[in-house]
Design a protein around this motif. Structure first.
Motif, short mmCIF file in Angstrom:
data_model
loop_
_atom_site.label_atom_id
_atom_site.label_comp_id
_atom_site.label_asym_id
_atom_site.label_seq_id
_atom_site.Cartn_x
_atom_site.Cartn_y
_atom_site.Cartn_z
N TYR A 197 54.48 -40.75 63.16
CA TYR A 197 55.45 -41.57 62.43
C TYR A 197 56.80 -40.88 62.26
N ASP A 200 59.80 -42.83 63.87
CA ASP A 200 60.18 -43.97 63.01
C ASP A 200 60.86 -43.48 61.74
N ARG A 349 56.84 -51.81 62.45
CA ARG A 349 55.80 -50.93 62.98
C ARG A 349 54.43 -51.62 62.96
#
Length: 358
Positions: A197, A200, A349
């Motif tokens: 992650y 992101d 996401r």
């Protein structure tokens, strides 16, 4: 399947409520943390505000082969010189107007009542209001209550920032390290996320950083330009306490929509005490300056308009006013922008993960 999903949702809600309930029962554990947050929140907000104002200058100096630490120190020296110049050139006049305004408040109230009584005797108000409406006494009572509320709020505000030594000692240090780290500050935050992650997270931090930078820098430029236009008009008009009212207007105009109205109220009242015609001309100056700001200055300053619906803005301002008065109204819009960007990134996401799994 529907029942299982329903039970899972109910279980999650019950567990969440249970956590909140237990947290309230052991609040003494979190009391040191909340005290720490109360101590550092104001220095952190001030440091963040000046971080976005000064970062473009630090980046510019770094591009010209100057180390960031040295750039920050040079900027600190320049700011110290500017503060010294402000304390010598501007502050005496501003302080004098502030103390005169506080000392003359009873006289101003008496003059305002006299002006309203004169309008009532002249028959001007009776043309637009019913005969049995006691507008003068009602307005005086409303204004008295408003002044009392403002006094109470200022007293509470002074109690919040009473520990001025801590603020002055901590926020320059916070600001120094924030400017010194630059973009590394947000990148270091993403290291707390799992590896999958982090990309992101970096995109989210960059988007938040850009949105806050555009909002804060744009607001400062637009409000200062508006203040200069209004101050020039007030000087031409001969409005009393022109500098003090302009400074108050610049601060209140950080609040979208409502700020312009709140800033206009004391200006028009002070002008009306002098004469009704001055009140009308002061209102004309405010409207003209606002039109110049909205149609000429803002389009060139804001590269991208804020994607916030006006109704959402009004609701956010009401919530901010209920939670933190004027300070809450100022910070609620940037806070909403941050939450909106994070929520949108999480939503995207989730959609991408579902598309990959199908």
């Amino acid at each position: 399947m529907i029942n299982n999903k329903f039970y899972r949702i109910c279980t999650a809600i019950i567990l969440l409520l249970l956590i909140v309930y237990l947290g309230d029962k052991v609040n003494f554990i979190f009391r040191p943390l909340t005290s720490l947050i109360h101590i550092i929140i104001i220095p952190l907000l001030i440091a963040g505000f000046f971080y976005y104002l000064l970062r473009p200058l630090v980046d510019y100096m770094e591009r010209h082969r100057m180390k960031r630490a040295l750039s920050v120190l040079i900027i600190y020296v320049v700011i110290a010189l500017l503060i010294a110049g402000f304390s010598v050139l501007v502050w005496p006049s501003l302080r004098e107007q502030l103390w005169n305004f506080i000392e003359n408040t009873p006289v101003l109230m008496s003059s305002l009542s006299a002006q309203l009584n004169e309008l009532e005797r002249s028959g001007f108000l009776s043309k637009y209001l019913p005969e049995d409406s006691d507008i003068v006494s009602r307005f005086s009572d409303f204004l008295t209550q408003g002044i009392a509320q403002v006094t109470d709020y200022l007293s509470g505000l002074f109690s919040v920032v009473s520990n001025l030594v801590i603020i002055l000692a901590t926020f320059p240090i916070m600001l120094y390290y924030m400017l010194k780290e630059g973009s590394k500050f947000g990148t270091n935050l993403t290291l707390l996320l799992p590896r999958g992650y982090r990309k992101d997270g970096e995109e989210t931090v960059h988007e938040i950083d850009e949105a806050l930078s555009n909002f804060i820098v744009g607001r400062v430029i637009v409000n200062v330009a508006l203040g200069i236009l209004m101050y020039i008009g007030f000087l031409i008009l001969g409005l009393p306490y022109a500098l003090l009212l302009t400074v108050v207007s610049i601060i209140l105009n950080f609040i979208p929509y409502v700020g312009a109205i709140l800033a206009a109220i004391p200006i028009v009242i002070v002008a009306f005490i002098e004469s009704p015609s001055m009140a009308i001309w002061s209102l004309v100056i405010i409207v003209v300056a606002q039109q110049i700001q909205d149609n000429l200055i803002s389009p060139y300053v804001y590269g991208k308009q804020l994607d916030i619906h006006p109704l959402t803005t009004v609701i956010l301002l009401l919530v901010g006013a209920d939670l933190g008065n004027i300070l809450g109204m100022i910070i609620v819009i940037p806070l909403y922008m941050i939450i909106k960007i994070i929520f949108r990134k999480i939503q995207n996401r989730i959609v991408e993960d579902r598309a990959e799994n199908t």
